[in-house]
Scaffold this active site. Sequence first.
Site, PDB file in Angstrom:
ATOM      1  N   GLU A 406       0.690  -1.251   0.126  1.00  0.00           N
ATOM      2  CA  GLU A 406      -0.119  -0.420   0.400  1.00  0.00           C
ATOM      3  C   GLU A 406       0.707   1.270  -0.139  1.00  0.00           C
ATOM      4  OE1 GLU A 406      -3.716  -1.296   2.012  1.00  0.00           O
ATOM      5  OE2 GLU A 406      -2.957  -0.801   3.594  1.00  0.00           O
ATOM      6  N   GLU A 485      -4.019 -10.534   0.055  1.00  0.00           N
ATOM      7  CA  GLU A 485      -4.926 -10.521   1.437  1.00  0.00           C
ATOM      8  C   GLU A 485      -5.651 -11.046   1.160  1.00  0.00           C
ATOM      9  OE1 GLU A 485      -4.159  -6.488   3.926  1.00  0.00           O
ATOM     10  OE2 GLU A 485      -2.214  -6.144   2.969  1.00  0.00           O
TER      11      GLU A 485
HETATM   12  C1  GAL Z   1      -4.809  -4.114   4.712  1.00  0.00           C
HETATM   13  C2  GAL Z   1      -3.672  -3.608   5.161  1.00  0.00           C
HETATM   14  C3  GAL Z   1      -3.220  -4.642   6.309  1.00  0.00           C
HETATM   15  C4  GAL Z   1      -4.147  -4.439   7.033  1.00  0.00           C
HETATM   16  C5  GAL Z   1      -6.246  -4.667   6.487  1.00  0.00           C
HETATM   17  C6  GAL Z   1      -6.402  -4.438   7.419  1.00  0.00           C
HETATM   18  O1  GAL Z   1      -5.575  -3.013   3.623  1.00  0.00           O
HETATM   19  O2  GAL Z   1      -2.930  -4.415   3.720  1.00  0.00           O
HETATM   20  O3  GAL Z   1      -1.617  -4.364   6.723  1.00  0.00           O
HETATM   21  O4  GAL Z   1      -4.575  -2.978   7.152  1.00  0.00           O
HETATM   22  O5  GAL Z   1      -6.128  -3.527   5.492  1.00  0.00           O
HETATM   23  O6  GAL Z   1      -7.016  -5.239   8.938  1.00  0.00           O
HETATM   24 MG    MG Z   2      -2.122  -0.089   5.452  1.00  0.00          MG
END
Ligand code: GAL
Ligand code: MG
Length: 865
Positions: A406, A485
């Site tokens: 990000e 993720e």
């Molecule tokens: C994503 C991010 C993670 C964490 C997650 C929310 O966007 O990459 O680091 O913040 O959201 O828990």
């Molecule tokens: Mg983040």
Amino acid sequence: MLNTKLISDVKSENVLPARCAYVPQNARLSLNGEWFIKEHKSVYNLPDDYLNEPINDKIIVPSCVQYYGYDYFQYTNIKYPFPYNPPYTPYNNPAYHYRREFNLKKDGKIYLVFEGVDSCFYVYINKHYVGFSQISHRISEFDITDLTQEGVNTIDVFVVKWCAGSYLEDQDKWRFTGIFRDVYLLVRPQGHIVDYAIQTKIDGKVTFKYNSGGAPAQIDFNGETKTVAPGESADFSVANPVLWTAENPHLYDLKIACAGETIDEKVGIREVSVENGVFKINGKHVKLKGVNRHDFHPKKGSAVSEEDILADLKLMKEHNINAIRTSHYPASPAFYRFCDELGFYVMSEADIETHGTMFKDGSYGDYWNALADDPLFYDAIIERNTQNVINHKNRPCVIIWSLGNEAGWGKSFYDAAVEIKRIDSTRLVHYERTEGVLKTNPKAYYELPLDMVSRMYDFEDKKPGQSALEVLNDTNETRPFVYCEYCHAMGNGPGDLEIYWNILNSSDRFMGGFVWEWKDHGVLYGEGGYKYGGDFGETPHDGNFCIDGLVGPSLEIKPGLLNLKKIYGGEKTDDQKIEVPTISLQKRKPEILTKKDETVIKCGEAEYAVNLFNGKITSAKIGGVEFLNNPIAVNIARAPTDNDQYIKKEWFERGVYEAEPFIQNYEVIDDGLKLSGKMLPVYRSSCLDFDLVYKFFQDGVEIEFRYIIPDSVKSLPRAGLTFGIDKGLDSLVFYGKGEYEAYIDTASLVAFGRYETTVEKNFTDYIRPQECGSHCGTRYIKLFNQNASIEISAQKPFSFSALPYDEKTLRTTTHNWKLPPSKAVYVSIDIVMRGIGSNSCGPKLPAQFEIPKTADNIFIIKFNR
Ligand code: GAL
Ligand code: MG
């Protein structure tokens, strides 16, 4: 004075060029342990004689200063914890003066190594300036040969909380400070080797490249010894090699002897490739069954020990996890060694995230590329990437380099990817945040120097897995796809693992994914239990968004992890084939006496009361003994789960949490009552229209319940009945889904069977209390103690929970350790309970897991004494 200008620059001073991480035999003198420490509220306001100032406080290194009472705890996800003014950081930027002595027998070269310091630091040996370093999660090495002396030496380190680099370290985490990883000296001979690379081919070819150093090295491998000079390589060949995989992490020993020093290396023979858009390890397609892992320990913060890391890894292994993304910075060298040994595929990520740029104007705007495109940060973005690669390039576990998280896109990232490929062409390069390029310059997007397409979650209106399918169906796209993720594991959930994996298993173009995230970051410090954002009075903060792991802060296993184990293991759910007890109630014609607002029903030994305005069964006495301490009532509320955090606004607005049953019509029938009514909140119309038929027996009631959801209600948490019974009736036997909680979207992962438990154990102890402990597919329940019992069954399978707390207590208590003592056993029997999903950071709950517009069931509740 310290050269404080360095704090507003992204450069370091006098740090040796990066090399691969290793510790030669007998070379290491640990400087972990007790140090003196002194806090200065601002690094810009040190005393004149700061180097010689008296210091009396002590700290154990490695650690985070916040756990020693300094500074404050702060958890923020996206927002920068300081004003946005890159590359400058605030005047009130604390500095921690660390000091200790060490004894040295001078011999050859002396190096000082820090494996991790947050965020930047100045080093002095014997009061002489050595250098300045930043990039919290990198290895900083200094040559201190000329500054050290035989015998006692003094080291002074000034660790500063923020620096220009902090703009690149806006990862979603507690903002800790200090020397949080190992610090040690290396005593090495003149002319030692510095950097080398070990590369392997699955035909058994192992190449040792001597990148830099002085004297020639002798490499011992697989029974052969070869001499290599700096700049040269040696090839070895292993006949019938045992290949390294996560399932069978076979390692070969390699010894480097150089200038009188020995380095023990481990070699895993393996290849990583993409062929025709398919990701392969050793020529075979492999799915990455991954999790995102931060360094975290509830009592140490980011200063995790080798044992802590091992404990994480062992538990992951037991749950069929085969891949780890080191979110969002490189892990410590020990982590990669353990992953080599235990067998994990690692995506090693550079120490970069700039998410906070998005809030620079107050509300969330699109400023993704603010720093990625800023020449001020260009070198730093490259350096953070090369550091990751150079340090960890000899670890077979690492299969993918990730450019960061990000942080937008720009020339810096493009060039970093190219540079990585120049240094290490044997692995794949990953980066997620490129959708901006797709929007603005689609042609360039398909030619980015990235080996895979990556997405996270399926935000907003996308369905779980949709991003993967879009990439598969994109005819311009030839690369494999990965979820860096997915399935945000916050609180009760995730509920969509199975949907994701049905899709991920459907094509070899899909590499798999990494669940966000492995562990909850609940802090244990001060009074009480696990704390999250805001608990230390800090601002800004992001509340319990750091409590989003598959395991608790101390590795407490949660249902989400058990479901993940089954999905990742490809395990089948074995429903028990068992006969379910049936309940029959003793019939006798009841006497039904209607008073003003109440009907009293007598049936042999039994006496019941029903409130005719709200339809609640307010009393159920058998032989004078009252079974209810909270009436049997229609219920549509559930304590919002973390995944309900957006939909709950709709529920609150619509009145779900205020709605009370209101009876419009009732009729006395042969053996009971027929009622119809609505769930009505103040100023709003019905949330649920229902019909109830109560039939009364000598030892229980039969309740026919049918509902229709009015068109104006888009979603409801549940439709069912709830009541309270004596808290002594806390032994539980049930026939339903679940050695642990099961909802309609996780039901197929949880076996139907006969389970014996207690009400306390049926409660899932989420740090922020929420709906939990429900079991769909239930056919029979019994709650009992030595004296009495309640049995429940129904015409069709139903969802139930028996919990020590009622919905309102769970909804309004912010932390598990603040829950009041239990007053009763709260039983819910639902015609349907809504699914769970992963909307806390991901798609809306798929429509098939919302509760249907209309449904019915007939419940039988039997009271035994
Ligand atoms: C994503 C991010 C993670 C964490 C997650 C929310 O966007 O990459 O680091 O913040 O959201 O828990
Ligand atoms: Mg983040």
